[in-house]
Design a protein around this motif. Structure first.
Motif, PDB file in Angstrom:
ATOM      1  N   LYS A   1       0.838  -1.205   0.000  1.00  0.00           N
ATOM      2  CA  LYS A   1       0.000   0.000   0.000  1.00  0.00           C
ATOM      3  C   LYS A   1       0.869   1.249   0.000  1.00  0.00           C
ATOM      4  O   LYS A   1       1.754   1.401   0.844  1.00  0.00           O
ATOM      5  N   ARG A   2       0.591   2.130  -0.968  1.00  0.00           N
ATOM      6  CA  ARG A   2       1.352   3.358  -1.092  1.00  0.00           C
ATOM      7  C   ARG A   2       0.448   4.490  -1.565  1.00  0.00           C
ATOM      8  O   ARG A   2      -0.604   4.245  -2.161  1.00  0.00           O
ATOM      9  N   GLU A   3       0.881   5.720  -1.316  1.00  0.00           N
ATOM     10  CA  GLU A   3       0.143   6.872  -1.834  1.00  0.00           C
ATOM     11  C   GLU A   3       0.371   6.965  -3.342  1.00  0.00           C
ATOM     12  O   GLU A   3       1.506   6.889  -3.805  1.00  0.00           O
ATOM     13  N   PRO A   4      -0.700   7.150  -4.112  1.00  0.00           N
ATOM     14  CA  PRO A   4      -0.552   7.208  -5.575  1.00  0.00           C
ATOM     15  C   PRO A   4      -0.395   8.612  -6.141  1.00  0.00           C
ATOM     16  O   PRO A   4      -0.154   8.776  -7.328  1.00  0.00           O
ATOM     17  N   ALA A   5      -0.589   9.637  -5.289  1.00  0.00           N
ATOM     18  CA  ALA A   5      -0.544  11.034  -5.751  1.00  0.00           C
ATOM     19  C   ALA A   5      -1.516  11.224  -6.925  1.00  0.00           C
ATOM     20  O   ALA A   5      -2.618  10.671  -6.904  1.00  0.00           O
ATOM     21  N   SER A   6      -1.090  11.931  -7.969  1.00  0.00           N
ATOM     22  CA  SER A   6      -2.018  12.295  -9.047  1.00  0.00           C
ATOM     23  C   SER A   6      -2.410  11.134  -9.963  1.00  0.00           C
ATOM     24  O   SER A   6      -3.286  11.298 -10.817  1.00  0.00           O
TER      25      SER A   6
ATOM     26  N   ASN B   1      -6.379  -3.504  -2.289  1.00  0.00           N
ATOM     27  CA  ASN B   1      -5.477  -2.745  -1.419  1.00  0.00           C
ATOM     28  C   ASN B   1      -5.611  -1.242  -1.644  1.00  0.00           C
ATOM     29  O   ASN B   1      -4.647  -0.491  -1.511  1.00  0.00           O
ATOM     30  N   THR B   2      -6.828  -0.828  -1.986  1.00  0.00           N
ATOM     31  CA  THR B   2      -7.063   0.580  -2.339  1.00  0.00           C
ATOM     32  C   THR B   2      -8.143   1.202  -1.462  1.00  0.00           C
ATOM     33  O   THR B   2      -9.170   0.582  -1.199  1.00  0.00           O
ATOM     34  N   ASN B   3      -7.897   2.419  -1.018  1.00  0.00           N
ATOM     35  CA  ASN B   3      -8.930   3.255  -0.421  1.00  0.00           C
ATOM     36  C   ASN B   3      -8.699   4.682  -0.896  1.00  0.00           C
ATOM     37  O   ASN B   3      -7.582   5.202  -0.837  1.00  0.00           O
ATOM     38  N   ILE B   4      -9.750   5.295  -1.407  1.00  0.00           N
ATOM     39  CA  ILE B   4      -9.646   6.628  -2.007  1.00  0.00           C
ATOM     40  C   ILE B   4     -10.317   7.639  -1.086  1.00  0.00           C
ATOM     41  O   ILE B   4     -11.448   7.436  -0.651  1.00  0.00           O
ATOM     42  N   ALA B   5      -9.595   8.728  -0.795  1.00  0.00           N
ATOM     43  CA  ALA B   5     -10.111   9.749   0.116  1.00  0.00           C
ATOM     44  C   ALA B   5     -10.450  11.051  -0.583  1.00  0.00           C
ATOM     45  O   ALA B   5     -11.155  11.893  -0.018  1.00  0.00           O
ATOM     46  N   ASN B   6      -9.940  11.242  -1.794  1.00  0.00           N
ATOM     47  CA  ASN B   6     -10.250  12.457  -2.553  1.00  0.00           C
ATOM     48  C   ASN B   6     -10.127  12.164  -4.044  1.00  0.00           C
ATOM     49  O   ASN B   6      -9.696  11.075  -4.446  1.00  0.00           O
TER      50      ASN B   6
ATOM     51  N   SER C   1      -2.036   0.316  -4.513  1.00  0.00           N
ATOM     52  CA  SER C   1      -0.825  -0.464  -4.771  1.00  0.00           C
ATOM     53  C   SER C   1      -0.526  -0.421  -6.260  1.00  0.00           C
ATOM     54  O   SER C   1      -1.382  -0.065  -7.085  1.00  0.00           O
ATOM     55  N   ALA C   2       0.691  -0.796  -6.617  1.00  0.00           N
ATOM     56  CA  ALA C   2       1.066  -0.817  -8.032  1.00  0.00           C
ATOM     57  C   ALA C   2       0.159  -1.769  -8.811  1.00  0.00           C
ATOM     58  O   ALA C   2      -0.273  -1.452  -9.928  1.00  0.00           O
TER      59      ALA C   2
ATOM     60  N   VAL D   1       5.188   2.339 -11.808  1.00  0.00           N
ATOM     61  CA  VAL D   1       6.304   2.483 -10.862  1.00  0.00           C
ATOM     62  C   VAL D   1       5.909   3.508  -9.805  1.00  0.00           C
ATOM     63  O   VAL D   1       5.425   4.585 -10.125  1.00  0.00           O
ATOM     64  N   LEU D   2       6.111   3.156  -8.558  1.00  0.00           N
ATOM     65  CA  LEU D   2       5.753   4.030  -7.431  1.00  0.00           C
ATOM     66  C   LEU D   2       6.969   4.233  -6.538  1.00  0.00           C
ATOM     67  O   LEU D   2       7.774   3.317  -6.351  1.00  0.00           O
ATOM     68  N   GLY D   3       7.080   5.440  -5.968  1.00  0.00           N
ATOM     69  CA  GLY D   3       8.128   5.712  -4.996  1.00  0.00           C
ATOM     70  C   GLY D   3       9.516   5.800  -5.590  1.00  0.00           C
ATOM     71  O   GLY D   3      10.503   5.460  -4.917  1.00  0.00           O
ATOM     72  N   CYS D   4       9.639   6.267  -6.821  1.00  0.00           N
ATOM     73  CA  CYS D   4      10.970   6.449  -7.402  1.00  0.00           C
ATOM     74  C   CYS D   4      11.662   7.614  -6.691  1.00  0.00           C
ATOM     75  O   CYS D   4      11.014   8.599  -6.322  1.00  0.00           O
TER      76      CYS D   4
END
Length: 389
Positions: free
Chosen positions: A58-63, A160-165, A177-178, A257-260
């Motif tokens: 689980k990671r923040e996906p940003a935009s 593994n996703t939850n959206i807040a905005n 998640s990726a 790719v996430l968290g580069c």
């Protein structure tokens, strides 16, 4: 052993070594390393995972979140509840994003923009204000639209996703998640408009005052002959993120790719994944959506036989060199049908196999409605056949 015998043995050994050196071993995929914290590469036709690293973390996906915002808008259009040329009035809530920390397209309070213009503002300019404007227009409020986003995420299997905005600004309860992003992208690329909008590199959004939007996805320029869409993302916590799709020789891949760690590293890592996939794998089309692959005779039907078409596209991804290991089988529900038969009725399936093991299937469905002949129709058919003899 005599000298002549020893010479012959040595000559044979040398000859064997030369022959062994000339044997070409099967190509093996080089180990792939990436600086992304989590990553996944999938084949868009089959959904096969070709590479993964912490894909379910689980990671923040940003935009990258905005792909879901655009997807829901395009699905609403597909359902006939929204039009691309429909005007949206920018609310105070949407305009307020201009004063926030995120990227915006500077929508004015009360400004009127079409749905398509807002989608372009999201796809190219990554506008948080455009996200809120279109969300409110569709669902009545951003909060209600977020509920729709979470519902759709669950339907797509994004466990593994939850959206807040609607835009991806940092929130402890906003994560994915990726792999979940890849599932979302699989659905998103069904819409040619989404690829069209996310592949725009430069767009004049306003004349007065002038505003030119530049797409932050540099792969549209660096890898322009391959990459044709999706979205970047960045926050301090999320790092540099990118969901990219591209194709070579009708073989489409999706890379996430996430968290580069550093600027532009998400572009480099995405290129690395895509090149790895194109170099080592190929996708074999077994059956295309809508393709007629069988027919069945019909008893007492208004037609003598009914074509059966594939319900979806079926492809199998294999390492290069293993194409001959893929086969397919046809299974029909029966040898004949009795009318009536409704369009879309499942009447069989095509099963794709690799090394004898099932790796996918597509249902075969009736291409049209076939009614049942009454006594009069049956009598005329018999009479026509009799007269033709």
């Amino acid at each position: 052993m005599g000298k002549s015998n020893l010479t012959r043995v040595l000559a044979c050994l040398i000859a064997c070594l030369i022959m062994v050196s000339m044997v070409v071993l099967p190509a093996q995929a080089e180990p792939l390393d990436t600086s992304a914290v989590s990553a996944v590469l999938i084949d868009a036709a089959s959904g096969t995972i070709l590479f993964e690293k912490n894909a379910h973390e689980k990671r923040e996906p940003a935009s990258i979140t905005k792909i879901m915002t655009m997807l829901l808008a395009l699905e609403t259009i597909e359902q006939g509840r929204l039009q691309l040329d429909e005007e949206v009035v920018v609310s105070e809530n949407a305009h307020r994003e201009v004063d926030g920390d995120g990227s915006v397209v500077f929508l004015e309070l009360g400004e009127r923009r079409t749905v398509e213009e807002l989608l372009i503002g999201i796809a190219v300019g990554s506008g948080n204000d455009a996200c809120v404007a279109i969300a409110e227009h569709i669902a009545g409020s951003e909060a209600q639209f977020v509920e729709l986003m979470n519902k759709r995420a669950q339907e797509l299997g994004m466990t593994n996703t939850n959206i807040a905005n609607v835009h991806g600004m940092p929130d402890p309860n906003h994560y994915t998640s990726a792999y979940d992003i890849a599932l979302m992208c699989l659905e998103a690329i069904r819409f040619p408009q989404l690829l069209k909008y996310t592949s725009i590199y430069e767009y004049r959004y306003r004349d007065d005052p002038p505003l030119i939007l530049w797409n932050t996805n540099k792969l549209l320029a660096w890898y322009e002959d391959v990459v044709d869409g999706l979205k970047t993302g960045w926050t301090t916590k999320a790092g540099y993120c990118l969901a990219a799709t591209g194709q070579k020789n009708n073989f489409r891949l999706i890379s996430v790719v996430l968290g580069c760690p550093v600027p532009r590293s998400h572009f480099q890592e995405a290129i690395k994944l895509l090149n790895y996939g194109f170099a080592n794998y190929t996708s074999l089309l077994v059956a295309d959506k809508g393709e007629v692959r069988a027919t069945l005779p019909i008893v007492r039907g208004t037609k003598h036989e009914l074509p059966l078409s594939c319900g979806r596209r079926l492809a199998v991804t294999v390492p290069k060199g293993e194409e001959s290991n893929v086969t397919w089988e046809l299974e029909l529900s029966d040898d004949w049908l009795e009318a009536p038969v409704a369009q879309g009725t499942v009447l069989g399936k095509i099963i794709a196999k690799k090394d004898g093991q099932s790796v996918g299937l597509t249902e075969l469905v009736a291409t049209e409605n076939v009614g049942r002949l009454g006594f009069g129709g049956l009598f005329r058919r018999v009479l026509t056949i009799w007269l033709a003899k």
